[in-house]
Write a protein that holds these residues in place. Sequence first.
Motif, PDB file in Angstrom:
ATOM      1  N   LEU B  78      33.664  49.558  38.907  1.00  9.19           N
ATOM      2  CA  LEU B  78      34.884  49.354  39.874  1.00  9.19           C
ATOM      3  C   LEU B  78      35.078  47.940  39.034  1.00  9.19           C
ATOM      4  CD1 LEU B  78      33.326  50.120  43.051  1.00  9.19           C
ATOM      5  CD2 LEU B  78      35.071  51.210  41.968  1.00  9.19           C
ATOM      6  N   PRO B  81      37.441  47.636  34.937  1.00 10.17           N
ATOM      7  CA  PRO B  81      38.957  47.944  35.985  1.00 10.17           C
ATOM      8  C   PRO B  81      39.742  47.282  36.966  1.00 10.17           C
ATOM      9  CG  PRO B  81      37.360  49.985  36.044  1.00 10.17           C
ATOM     10  CD  PRO B  81      36.359  48.496  35.949  1.00 10.17           C
ATOM     11  N   ALA B  82      39.321  46.969  37.305  1.00 15.84           N
ATOM     12  CA  ALA B  82      39.927  45.349  38.973  1.00 15.84           C
ATOM     13  C   ALA B  82      40.137  44.445  38.096  1.00 15.84           C
ATOM     14  CB  ALA B  82      38.809  45.489  39.987  1.00 15.84           C
ATOM     15  N   VAL B 101      40.134  42.101  46.457  1.00 17.58           N
ATOM     16  CA  VAL B 101      39.163  42.388  46.193  1.00 17.58           C
ATOM     17  C   VAL B 101      37.642  41.048  46.229  1.00 17.58           C
ATOM     18  CG1 VAL B 101      37.836  43.294  43.794  1.00 17.58           C
ATOM     19  CG2 VAL B 101      40.299  43.863  44.621  1.00 17.58           C
ATOM     20  N   ILE B 137      26.436  46.812  46.120  1.00 15.49           N
ATOM     21  CA  ILE B 137      28.165  47.597  45.029  1.00 15.49           C
ATOM     22  C   ILE B 137      28.966  46.548  45.733  1.00 15.49           C
ATOM     23  CG2 ILE B 137      29.575  49.514  44.364  1.00 15.49           C
ATOM     24  CD1 ILE B 137      27.797  51.019  43.991  1.00 15.49           C
ATOM     25  N   VAL B 138      29.509  47.225  47.078  1.00 15.77           N
ATOM     26  CA  VAL B 138      30.586  46.583  48.110  1.00 15.77           C
ATOM     27  C   VAL B 138      30.153  44.271  47.286  1.00 15.77           C
ATOM     28  CG1 VAL B 138      31.032  45.352  50.468  1.00 15.77           C
ATOM     29  CG2 VAL B 138      30.654  47.282  49.419  1.00 15.77           C
TER      30      VAL B 138
END
Lengths: 290, 265
Positions: B78, B81-82, B101, B137-138
């Motif tokens: 994630l 790409p971000a 983000v 992940i968060v």
Amino acid sequence: MAAASISEAARRRRQIERTLYLAPSIAFLLIFIVLPYLAVFRMSFNTFSPMRLFVESFTFDNYVGVLSDPYYYSLIFRTLLLGTTVTLATLVLGLPLALKIAASGRRMKSLLMALVLSPLLINLVVRTYAWLVVLGDKGLINEFLLGTDLAASPIRLTGSFFSVWLGLTHITLPLMVLSLVGVLEKLDRRVFEAATSLGAGEWFILRRVTLPLVMPGIGAGALLVFCFTVSAFITPALLGGSRVGTVSTVIFEKFTYSMNWPVGSALVFVLLIINMGVIWLHGRIFGEHA
Amino acid sequence: MIESRIVSVIAWGVVVFLMAPLIVVIGGSFTESAYVAFPPQGFSLKWYVQLLERKDFFTSFKESLVIGVAATLGAVGLGVPAAIGLSRGPFWGRGFLKAFVMSPIVLPTVITGIALLQFYRMIDSALPLTQIVIGHIVITVPYILRTVGAGLQLLPPNIEEAAESLGAGRIRTLLKVTLPSIAPSVLVGTIFVFIISFDQVTISIFLSSADAMPLPIRIYSYIEFAIDPMVAAVSTVLILFSYLLVVVLERAFGLDRVFGGGTGR
């Protein structure tokens, strides 16, 4: 015209690409951060029901209850007191160490930095456990006191404000030292040479030259330590037990044992507001760049 | 600078304060007594032997590794790409999206843990390991964004346009130019995220259950009832594990890049 439409097409294509790159992470955070936070926010306006967990409603009772009940009032006060005293302790202990590190030669500096950094590599639970070993009823201090007949029975050191304070001071100290060293390293040594050549003594330089210059580091370190302390869970839970609750440990209790989600949710937002308030205050005092 | 004796003495005192509890734990793990004694009474490895016989601790260790690997893959998948998307600026709303983000770093972990716990209960989720992985992940995506974002800033500004004007397509440019050039920062971010996940306690404690309990939480639930020297033994193993990891990283990359990479220092 042709060139313009090509660049228009290229612009569109870039836009689509950008969206594709960003969409997964943003969707993920919308589902697993925004939604859960909104759900907790909504929950804080519901009413607790012992039989059905909660009843859908829209009331401020949970907030009013939390802010007027002396139990919660002293809980919030204790949490803030913990945050303030731990921050002060890390500052008092961290500043001499940071000054020493900044004044040391290359080798000594690496050694001291390694010693300061190494606790950060060790798991939080292990670091807290270490204090249980030292302070516990069968811990080192009590063994010593009993062994030398200084005490007849073990002195209860854990489960107190002091033990939580000590554990959190130990755990957050490296954060403060790192913030201070970061600023001290950037200072121009010639400032101190100038002060010395003008006849200023060491303590005068510390108070009137070093401290004002190192203020941004103090601010950054204090913000880190305070926010960590008021939101800490593991250390107060293990070293404070049920007797010295903090906002975090009581939130945990509300969401697990007593299953009072509405009041727990209201406490969540009290804790969030404390954190955001401190970040805001820090911004006001130290400006955007701190 | 201040080179006063007093400062020096206090500084060394503080270093002793920082190190003492850890030395007590390591030393105490070799004791023969039934409680942690320092200096250790006699010398024995019996607490390590007892640790080896604990299946639950071993299972938790395996779960920690699985969670760590899965969370790292997710955060990289994630976050990279971000970071690339955010580097293709400037565009409207970029600052806001970046702050969004990055926000899990600012939000208190204890609250994120509680919010996820309640969320999982409301949707009646029953995927013990996945729940923990998602929580990890968060909170780790921001770290990837930071390290990889810093790596992207170091790229020559028009390198992608140069590749395209030489005839490479968009995907070919991404695979042959962009990704290889940011590979080192992706690697650093990957290691960083694995360490954070392996070490994570606050999120995990809310999302753990009898079906999924990473090692730090296993230790936590054990010491709620007993603080015998076996915990000192497992702590010593964890301490050695961390130090070993750092030594290996230091040899391979240099510590500045691992810990200083992209943190703005």
